[in-house]
Design a protein around this motif. Structure first.
Motif, short mmCIF file in Angstrom:
data_model
loop_
_atom_site.label_atom_id
_atom_site.label_comp_id
_atom_site.label_asym_id
_atom_site.label_seq_id
_atom_site.Cartn_x
_atom_site.Cartn_y
_atom_site.Cartn_z
N THR A 47 -117.09 4.20 -86.77
CA THR A 47 -118.22 4.01 -87.67
C THR A 47 -117.74 3.75 -89.09
O THR A 47 -118.30 2.89 -89.79
CB THR A 47 -119.13 5.26 -87.67
N VAL B 181 -131.86 -1.09 -81.23
CA VAL B 181 -131.21 -1.38 -79.95
C VAL B 181 -132.19 -2.18 -79.12
O VAL B 181 -133.34 -1.77 -78.94
CB VAL B 181 -130.84 -0.08 -79.22
N PHE C 104 -129.32 -1.40 -88.36
CA PHE C 104 -128.19 -0.76 -87.70
C PHE C 104 -128.59 0.03 -86.46
O PHE C 104 -127.91 0.01 -85.45
CB PHE C 104 -127.47 0.17 -88.69
N PHE C 105 -129.74 0.71 -86.54
CA PHE C 105 -130.13 1.58 -85.43
C PHE C 105 -130.89 0.85 -84.32
O PHE C 105 -131.16 1.42 -83.28
CB PHE C 105 -131.00 2.73 -85.93
N SER D 39 -125.92 -2.55 -82.81
CA SER D 39 -124.72 -2.11 -83.52
C SER D 39 -124.22 -0.77 -82.99
O SER D 39 -123.02 -0.55 -82.86
CB SER D 39 -125.02 -1.97 -85.01
N LEU D 40 -125.18 0.11 -82.67
CA LEU D 40 -124.81 1.45 -82.23
C LEU D 40 -124.02 1.39 -80.92
O LEU D 40 -123.00 2.05 -80.75
CB LEU D 40 -126.09 2.28 -82.03
N VAL E 6 -120.58 0.07 -81.64
CA VAL E 6 -119.67 1.09 -82.18
C VAL E 6 -119.09 1.93 -81.04
O VAL E 6 -117.88 2.14 -80.95
CB VAL E 6 -120.40 2.01 -83.18
N ASN F 254 -124.75 3.61 -93.11
CA ASN F 254 -124.86 2.31 -92.46
C ASN F 254 -126.30 1.82 -92.41
O ASN F 254 -126.57 0.64 -92.62
CB ASN F 254 -124.30 2.38 -91.04
N LEU G 146 -123.48 7.36 -90.48
CA LEU G 146 -124.53 6.58 -89.83
C LEU G 146 -125.65 6.30 -90.81
O LEU G 146 -126.18 5.19 -90.89
CB LEU G 146 -125.06 7.34 -88.61
#
Lengths: 314, 338
Positions: free
Chosen positions: B287, B37, B34-35, B47-48, B51, B27, B24
């Motif tokens: 991931t 939300v 990426f993180f 993205s999370l 996944v 990424n 993670l």
């Protein structure tokens, strides 16, 4: 002379004869030498792989990597020929690499005491992955030598054909029968599959035999890859998907015990032929769809495994 | 406090969790967003979430596979069972069944039936698990095609498609299903003695038999649970594309599921298991796939990297490998006099 230890072999060959007979009665042109020889021509590569698988299963293991090894061999041949190589040295490279690949898997299985199924699963990913890294597209193979080999063969009565792939497969079969039943190595493989601990106590070199068995299987898979490339005239990273399962099925239907230590190479030949006859029957019928092949093979697997249980219990 | 002072539970959990954390982190370094939300129309996007949503089918398979592997078995048929369950549900819908309970129930029933066959062969016939489940792996796709006469069936059914594309409390419904399945299995295994029986059968089937555990029944049960999980995953996959494709539904997912369980630290020989860590394993696989895509490595390297990952994990689990490393350390000169 009927001998009890050959019982599964009788059952398998009898089943093949019955299936072939059933097809011959039902369809015109089924019971001919031509259809019979085509079983070999169409399944030559499978016969070769399944023979390798027989040794692995006799030794108490399993090899899931053979399908991808076939694909990898084809792709390497394709690339080398594109680079201007003659097929013969390319074949040599593929066979040596295949043998090494199997030896490494065997060594990992033995020295780290890992389950053959998971190690060869990694091998399957590796070989499939490597082939798609080398080339994702199908590589056409064009070479005079390929045309010559593909055309080579003998005309048999009734328009039947004994082609080069059939000759290779039958040669492998004869050599494998001798290796399994008339050499020290063969005895060691049976011993290893029967009971590893007793085999070790009796002086079987476990490490060397395990490594040799997987090397042999991958060598034959690479050879099957060469034969396979004679049908397709190409090397493709997604070729021969699922062949490992066909090979295992052929070995089981051929009467080899999946726990190892008992079975015959000739049985595997009949296992492949039975699967071929089912396929031919379905294509002759025309109304049955191809998925029946899978169901029938599943049923045969079930019957033979149940039969093995019964035999072992006794 | 050193590594050896940690409790076994923590020691087992630390590697998979650390692996996921590293991936993670990688990424985030490659793609800073990426993180992030966001909430749109009361639904979570990012993205999370993506996944987790994509890992859902493999996570479901891994839940069932964990129990099977804990008994020392393996279930190769889950990919084919996914195809069968998808085909049954799709077949029911196109033949005019509108009741969602019947559609879902039909799929689940198919999964349990498949699991029952596997479990019966393994438990009561005493056939090796690899072989017993190989039968359905080979024949299962044929059966799935037979159900819809070889056609790829497409359908439109809002309630059923909700399984694959719906949202529940802002979360994609597949994620919710994984959570529900996890909680149910966890309750069943850890609030009753079942979990201990499963581990007992895996550690030593004949000893378990002698102390009065019905080892055959336990084996039958875990394969049924695995079939049930596979059926649910298959229906999610079918609902996701609004159709059932007997050839490609769940293809090779049995391998991902086994890999997820192995990454989660379970031994293929059976014994102790952790459903939670197997789900972490499924998340790691997904991931890793995303990491490969984000880092710009061509997707054709996917399989090679996966193969390398399996070998490394297997070696890390192998006692012989530990001994070799220990020997190497000794050669370099012992640090501790003791």
């Amino acid at each position: 002379m009927l001998h009890k230890k050959f019982l599964p072999l009788y059952v398998t060959s009898l089943l093949f004869a019955l299936l072939f007979l059933a097809g011959s009665i039902q369809f015109e042109n089924f019971g001919t030498l031509r259809v019979f020889m085509n079983l070999f021509t169409d399944n030559a590569f499978l016969i070769i792989v399944a023979i390798g698988m027989t040794f692995v299963i006799l030794s108490g293991g399993i090899d899931l990597s053979v399908g991808s090894t076939i694909a990898l061999s084809g792709v390497i041949i394709g690339v080398l020929l594109e680079a201007g190589w003659h097929p013969l040295p390319a074949f040599a490279v593929v066979l040596v690499l295949g043998t090494l690949f199997g030896a490494v898997m065997g060594a990992i299985i033995h020295y780290y005491q890992l389950q053959p199924f998971i190690v060869t699963l990694a091998g399957m990913f590796f070989a499939r992955g490597l082939s798609s890294v080398i080339s994702e597209e199908s590589i056409p193979i064009m070479h005079e030598f390929y045309d010559d080999v593909a055309m080579f063969g003998f005309e048999l009565p009734g328009g039947a054909w004994l082609g080069s792939s059939t000759i290779i497969a039958l040669t492998v079969l004869v050599l494998a029968v001798m290796l399994a039943n008339f050499t020290r190595f063969g005895g060691r493989v049976y011993g290893l599959g029967g009971d590893t601990h007793s085999a070790a106590l009796m002086g079987v070199p476990i490490a060397r035999t395990t490594i040799a068995v997987y090397a042999l299987s991958s060598f034959l898979a690479a050879l099957a890859g060469i034969v396979f490339s004679f049908y397709t005239f190409s090397g493709y990273s997604l070729a021969a998907v699922g062949v490992e399962l066909d090979a295992i099925a052929a070995v089981v239907i051929g009467g080899t015990l999946l726990t190892g230590g008992y079975g015959y190479v000739v049985g595997t030949l009949f296992g492949v032929l039975i699967m071929g006859v089912v396929q031919t029957y379905i294509s002759f019928d025309g109304t049955l769809s191809s998925w029946w092949t899978k169901i029938v093979i599943g049923l045969l697997l079930f019957i033979f495994i149940a039969m093995q249980r019964f035999l072992v219990r006794r | 406090m050193g590594y050896k002072d940690l409790s076994p539970l923590v020691r087992r959990s630390i590697w998979p969790l650390l692996g996921l954390a590293v991936l993670l982190l990688a990424n985030v370094l490659i793609a800073p967003e990426f993180f992030s939300v966001e909430i749109k129309d009361g639904r979570l996007y990012g993205s999370l979430i993506d996944v987790m949503n994509r890992a859902a089918p493999v996570a479901l398979l891994a839940i069932g596979m964990t129990l099977v592997i804990a008994t020392g078995g393996i279930d190769l048929s889950v990919g084919s069972v996914m195809a069968i369950a998808g085909a049954v549900s799709a077949g029911l819908i196109v033949s005019g069944v509108d009741n969602i309970a019947l559609v879902v129930g039909g799929g689940l029933l198919a999964g349990v039936a498949a699991g029952f066959v596997n479990g019966f062969l393994v438990g009561y016939f005493g056939i090796q698990p690899i072989v017993a489940t190989l039968i359905l792996m080979v024949a299962g796709r044929g059966i799935a095609q037979l159900i819809n006469s070889g056609q790829i069936v497409t359908f439109h059914h809002d309630a059923f498609e909700f399984l694959g594309v719906g949202y529940f409390f802002g979360l994609p419904f597949p994620i919710v299903l994984v959570v529900i399945a996890f909680v149910l299995v966890q309750l069943l295994m850890r609030r009753t003695a079942l979990g201990m029986f499963v581990e007992g059968v895996g550690a030593n089937a004949s000893a378990s038999h002698h102390i009065g555990i019905n080892d055959k029944l336990i084996k039958l049960m875990v394969y049924c649970v695995s079939g049930l999980c596979a059926a649910l995953a298959g229906m999610i996959a079918a609902a996701d594309i609004g159709g059932s494709d007997a050839n490609n539904a769940g293809l090779w997912l049995e391998l991902d599921a086994i890999l997820a369980v192995v990454i989660g630290g379970a031994s293929l020989m059976g014994g102790r298991f952790s459903v939670f860590l197997s789900i972490i394993g499924a998340l790691i696989i997904q991931t890793l796939t995303i990491t490969i895509i984000l880092s710009g490595v061509p997707p054709k390297f996917n399989l090679l990297i996966k193969a390398a990952a399996i070998v490394i994990i297997l070696l890390l689990q192998s006692p012989e490998f530990h001994r070799q490393v220990a020997r190497l350390k000794k050669k370099r000169g012992p640090k501790h006099a003791s």
